[in-house]
Design a protein around this motif. Structure first.
Motif, PDB file in Angstrom:
ATOM      1  N   ILE A 172      22.459  53.955  87.271  1.00  0.00           N
ATOM      2  CA  ILE A 172      23.378  55.014  87.155  1.00  0.00           C
ATOM      3  C   ILE A 172      22.925  56.508  87.184  1.00  0.00           C
ATOM      4  O   ILE A 172      22.154  56.622  86.245  1.00  0.00           O
ATOM      5  CB  ILE A 172      24.083  54.350  85.590  1.00  0.00           C
ATOM      6  N   GLY A 173      23.723  57.083  87.824  1.00  0.00           N
ATOM      7  CA  GLY A 173      23.326  58.198  87.986  1.00  0.00           C
ATOM      8  C   GLY A 173      24.478  59.489  88.109  1.00  0.00           C
ATOM      9  O   GLY A 173      25.701  59.069  88.151  1.00  0.00           O
ATOM     10  N   PRO A 174      24.377  60.554  88.524  1.00  0.00           N
ATOM     11  CA  PRO A 174      25.500  61.603  88.838  1.00  0.00           C
ATOM     12  C   PRO A 174      26.220  61.437  89.724  1.00  0.00           C
ATOM     13  O   PRO A 174      27.612  61.642  89.751  1.00  0.00           O
ATOM     14  CB  PRO A 174      24.926  62.963  88.881  1.00  0.00           C
ATOM     15  N   ARG A 175      25.785  60.515  90.884  1.00  0.00           N
ATOM     16  CA  ARG A 175      26.931  60.264  92.035  1.00  0.00           C
ATOM     17  C   ARG A 175      27.495  58.803  91.826  1.00  0.00           C
ATOM     18  O   ARG A 175      28.357  58.310  92.862  1.00  0.00           O
ATOM     19  CB  ARG A 175      25.894  60.217  93.231  1.00  0.00           C
ATOM     20  N   THR A 176      27.139  58.229  90.635  1.00  0.00           N
ATOM     21  CA  THR A 176      27.800  56.827  90.368  1.00  0.00           C
ATOM     22  C   THR A 176      29.200  57.144  89.975  1.00  0.00           C
ATOM     23  O   THR A 176      29.654  57.502  89.066  1.00  0.00           O
ATOM     24  CB  THR A 176      27.113  56.105  89.260  1.00  0.00           C
ATOM     25  N   ARG A 177      30.032  56.422  90.800  1.00  0.00           N
ATOM     26  CA  ARG A 177      31.752  56.457  90.710  1.00  0.00           C
ATOM     27  C   ARG A 177      32.419  55.316  90.373  1.00  0.00           C
ATOM     28  O   ARG A 177      33.319  55.159  89.856  1.00  0.00           O
ATOM     29  CB  ARG A 177      32.358  57.192  92.008  1.00  0.00           C
ATOM     30  N   MET A 178      31.505  54.236  90.758  1.00  0.00           N
ATOM     31  CA  MET A 178      32.025  52.671  90.440  1.00  0.00           C
ATOM     32  C   MET A 178      30.824  51.835  90.516  1.00  0.00           C
ATOM     33  O   MET A 178      29.818  52.061  90.817  1.00  0.00           O
ATOM     34  CB  MET A 178      33.106  52.543  91.940  1.00  0.00           C
ATOM     35  N   ILE A 179      31.077  50.855  89.285  1.00  0.00           N
ATOM     36  CA  ILE A 179      30.310  49.713  89.278  1.00  0.00           C
ATOM     37  C   ILE A 179      30.914  48.485  89.585  1.00  0.00           C
ATOM     38  O   ILE A 179      31.943  48.399  88.684  1.00  0.00           O
ATOM     39  CB  ILE A 179      29.403  49.672  87.648  1.00  0.00           C
ATOM     40  N   VAL A 180      30.572  47.626  90.077  1.00  0.00           N
ATOM     41  CA  VAL A 180      31.387  46.421  90.598  1.00  0.00           C
ATOM     42  C   VAL A 180      30.581  45.050  89.762  1.00  0.00           C
ATOM     43  O   VAL A 180      29.317  45.013  90.230  1.00  0.00           O
ATOM     44  CB  VAL A 180      31.792  46.143  92.137  1.00  0.00           C
ATOM     45  N   VAL A 181      31.328  44.414  89.081  1.00  0.00           N
ATOM     46  CA  VAL A 181      30.836  43.135  88.559  1.00  0.00           C
ATOM     47  C   VAL A 181      31.697  42.169  88.642  1.00  0.00           C
ATOM     48  O   VAL A 181      33.025  41.959  88.883  1.00  0.00           O
ATOM     49  CB  VAL A 181      31.009  43.193  86.897  1.00  0.00           C
ATOM     50  N   VAL A 182      31.170  40.995  89.549  1.00  0.00           N
ATOM     51  CA  VAL A 182      31.776  39.687  89.890  1.00  0.00           C
ATOM     52  C   VAL A 182      31.360  38.615  89.183  1.00  0.00           C
ATOM     53  O   VAL A 182      30.229  38.219  89.119  1.00  0.00           O
ATOM     54  CB  VAL A 182      31.565  39.471  91.389  1.00  0.00           C
ATOM     55  N   SER A 183      32.474  38.308  88.560  1.00  0.00           N
ATOM     56  CA  SER A 183      31.984  37.118  87.366  1.00  0.00           C
ATOM     57  C   SER A 183      33.139  35.986  87.281  1.00  0.00           C
ATOM     58  O   SER A 183      34.199  36.592  86.966  1.00  0.00           O
ATOM     59  CB  SER A 183      31.767  37.689  86.084  1.00  0.00           C
ATOM     60  N   PRO A 203      30.818  56.448  81.679  1.00  0.00           N
ATOM     61  CA  PRO A 203      32.055  56.625  81.029  1.00  0.00           C
ATOM     62  C   PRO A 203      33.175  57.140  82.263  1.00  0.00           C
ATOM     63  O   PRO A 203      34.289  57.217  82.316  1.00  0.00           O
ATOM     64  CB  PRO A 203      31.992  57.361  79.809  1.00  0.00           C
ATOM     65  N   ALA A 204      32.337  58.082  83.262  1.00  0.00           N
ATOM     66  CA  ALA A 204      33.112  58.686  84.294  1.00  0.00           C
ATOM     67  C   ALA A 204      33.365  57.923  85.484  1.00  0.00           C
ATOM     68  O   ALA A 204      33.664  58.354  86.715  1.00  0.00           O
ATOM     69  CB  ALA A 204      32.460  60.090  84.522  1.00  0.00           C
ATOM     70  N   ALA A 205      32.587  56.456  85.247  1.00  0.00           N
ATOM     71  CA  ALA A 205      32.688  55.587  86.566  1.00  0.00           C
ATOM     72  C   ALA A 205      33.734  54.623  86.342  1.00  0.00           C
ATOM     73  O   ALA A 205      34.042  54.248  85.303  1.00  0.00           O
ATOM     74  CB  ALA A 205      31.408  54.877  86.915  1.00  0.00           C
ATOM     75  N   LEU A 206      34.300  54.038  87.410  1.00  0.00           N
ATOM     76  CA  LEU A 206      35.398  52.820  87.559  1.00  0.00           C
ATOM     77  C   LEU A 206      34.343  51.767  87.173  1.00  0.00           C
ATOM     78  O   LEU A 206      33.433  51.488  88.093  1.00  0.00           O
ATOM     79  CB  LEU A 206      36.348  52.666  88.534  1.00  0.00           C
ATOM     80  N   LEU A 207      34.742  50.825  86.231  1.00  0.00           N
ATOM     81  CA  LEU A 207      34.028  49.635  85.955  1.00  0.00           C
ATOM     82  C   LEU A 207      34.899  48.669  86.761  1.00  0.00           C
ATOM     83  O   LEU A 207      36.036  48.283  86.190  1.00  0.00           O
ATOM     84  CB  LEU A 207      33.599  49.021  84.769  1.00  0.00           C
ATOM     85  N   LEU A 208      34.731  48.010  87.856  1.00  0.00           N
ATOM     86  CA  LEU A 208      35.807  46.934  88.556  1.00  0.00           C
ATOM     87  C   LEU A 208      35.200  45.716  88.359  1.00  0.00           C
ATOM     88  O   LEU A 208      33.868  45.355  89.007  1.00  0.00           O
ATOM     89  CB  LEU A 208      35.763  47.546  90.007  1.00  0.00           C
ATOM     90  N   VAL A 209      36.181  44.953  87.828  1.00  0.00           N
ATOM     91  CA  VAL A 209      35.496  43.418  87.539  1.00  0.00           C
ATOM     92  C   VAL A 209      36.434  42.603  88.278  1.00  0.00           C
ATOM     93  O   VAL A 209      37.474  42.306  87.866  1.00  0.00           O
ATOM     94  CB  VAL A 209      35.602  43.253  85.807  1.00  0.00           C
ATOM     95  N   ASP A 210      35.676  41.745  89.123  1.00  0.00           N
ATOM     96  CA  ASP A 210      36.418  41.105  89.957  1.00  0.00           C
ATOM     97  C   ASP A 210      36.364  39.563  89.200  1.00  0.00           C
ATOM     98  O   ASP A 210      35.080  38.843  89.043  1.00  0.00           O
ATOM     99  CB  ASP A 210      35.785  40.950  90.966  1.00  0.00           C
ATOM    100  N   LEU A 211      37.402  38.995  88.876  1.00  0.00           N
ATOM    101  CA  LEU A 211      37.389  37.834  88.206  1.00  0.00           C
ATOM    102  C   LEU A 211      38.212  36.565  88.949  1.00  0.00           C
ATOM    103  O   LEU A 211      38.984  35.916  88.472  1.00  0.00           O
ATOM    104  CB  LEU A 211      38.193  37.833  86.710  1.00  0.00           C
ATOM    105  N   ALA A 212      38.101  36.692  90.267  1.00  0.00           N
ATOM    106  CA  ALA A 212      38.726  35.535  91.048  1.00  0.00           C
ATOM    107  C   ALA A 212      38.639  34.036  90.717  1.00  0.00           C
ATOM    108  O   ALA A 212      39.412  33.474  90.784  1.00  0.00           O
ATOM    109  CB  ALA A 212      38.523  35.950  92.476  1.00  0.00           C
ATOM    110  N   TYR A 213      37.320  33.866  90.066  1.00  0.00           N
ATOM    111  CA  TYR A 213      37.029  32.619  89.771  1.00  0.00           C
ATOM    112  C   TYR A 213      37.269  32.353  88.166  1.00  0.00           C
ATOM    113  O   TYR A 213      36.589  31.422  87.732  1.00  0.00           O
ATOM    114  CB  TYR A 213      35.637  32.134  90.350  1.00  0.00           C
TER     115      TYR A 213
END
Length: 369
Positions: A147-158, A180-190
């Motif tokens: 995680i750094g200053p260019r991180t705008r999104m973190i994707v977790v697939v679970s 806190p300034a990045a979108l935490l995108l959580v893919d819960l398809a399953y």
């Protein structure tokens, strides 16, 4: 070979350079049992009949998904403003990338994962930064360390596709705090097949979105209905990043009817899949292969000859998934659980014939991974 005008028209933009079309390899010959695409059970015909009475009016009107939004909002205990209906989970994931990523930004992903994720990041002009996660616990220290200053999104697939591994609520909370300034995108398809539903955790985080779908446990993959759950200001950004009429009225009406009338049947299917998943894992181990623990509706297994097993099952009329273009997964096969006794018995018999009689297809030691 492209003509000279076509070469000028076909873009050479960095965002798509090197990206081929999404394709999966299919066995030659007729397939009666498709266990390559993780699809759910076919709904009862009464579901379609229930919507058919309204279908003419639905067909002539522009789509309205308010009924489905309201049902999902009530189901998850939120206001309808927290819900966006999308054209499958894929549409939600792409909207998220387009809404929050710019050129020069980064998105943190694990690999292997759903292959379209890195494509969506690149289509948004950003750079995917990938962390290996083939087995074991979610690699929180490795992801957090990037995680750094260019991180705008973190994707977790679970549960993760194609491994079946899962993250935990504590991982999501830690990532939310760390970025806190990045979108935490959580893919819960399953998620219906998992031991824990992470949706309530996601809804409690200020910078997180949950992506859900009707394509897997609910058996409506052909209708392309998914949805996003999150804070209204973030949901509105995703609404602006895509088509205003992404899902047809008929698809939304069938999904709403499925929610109202079929939850018991869907949950019975989920329990059947969980039972098959345990049995399949045990069988593959018995036959000398190396399956990974899974909380999805499939099992990923390492074998000595992945293409040989894929082709042999194809000759039995059964399709499974291989990953010839991914070096991490060259020796792995993903097998969906059909959730139906006769289909599962057929799969078991075919695996015993192929892995049991031809040891060259099995025998991988997971300690070597």
């Amino acid at each position: 070979m492209l003509s000279s005008p076509a070469r000028r028209i076909v873009p050479r933009a960095r965002r798509i350079r090197g990206l081929g079309c999404y394709r999966t390899e299919r066995p030659v010959g007729p397939i009666e049992l498709d266990l390559a695409r993780n699809e759910g059970p076919a709904p009862d015909a009464a579901l379609a009949r229930a919507v058919a009475e309204r279908s003419r009016e639905l067909m002539r009107r522009y789509p309205d998904t308010d009924e489905l939004r309201g049902l999902l909002a009530k189901r998850h205990g939120v206001d309808p403003a927290w819900v966006l209906i999308t054209a499958g989970a894929d549409d939600a994931l792409m909207r998220a990338a387009l809404a929050v990523l710019d050129p020069g930004c980064e998105a943190l992903l694990t690999t292997p994962a759903f292959e379209m994720l890195r494509r969506y990041v690149r289509l948004a002009g950003a750079a995917p930064v990938e962390v290996p996660w083939l087995e074991g616990a979610y690699p929180l220290p490795d992801v957090s360390g990037l995680i750094g200053p260019r991180t705008r999104m973190i994707v977790v697939v679970s549960p993760n596709n194609p491994t079946g591994g899962v993250a935990e609520a504590r991982h999501l909370r830690a990532l939310s705090r760390a970025a806190p300034a990045a979108l935490l995108l959580v893919d819960l398809a399953y998620v219906e097949f998992a031991d824990q539903d992470l949706t309530p955790c996601v809804l409690g985080l200020p910078n997180a979105l949950a992506v859900r779908t009707f394509s897997k446990a609910w058996g409506l993959a052909g209708l392309r209905v998914g949805y996003v759950l999150g804070r209204p200001e973030v949901v509105e950004a995703l609404r602006a990043a895509g088509s205003p009429y992404a899902v047809s009225s008929i698809s939304a009406a069938i999904a709403a009817e499925r929610l109202r009338r079929d939850e018991d049947a869907v949950m019975a299917f989920v329990e059947r899949v969980r039972s098959e998943r345990d049995a399949l894992t045990g069988l593959l181990t018995e036959l000398g292969a190396a399956p990974l623990p899974s909380q999805a509706n499939f099992v990923l297994v390492r074998v000595r000859n992945a293409r040989g097993l894929w082709a042999s099952l194809g000759r039995c009329g059964i399709a499974v998934r291989i990953f010839p273009g991914d070096p991490l997964l060259r020796d792995w096969v993903r097998i969906s659980c059909p959730g139906e006794p006769h289909a599962f018995d057929r799969l078991v018999r075919a695996l015993r014939r192929t892995l049991g009689c031809r040891k060259g297809y099995a025998g991988h030691d997971r300690r070597a991974t």
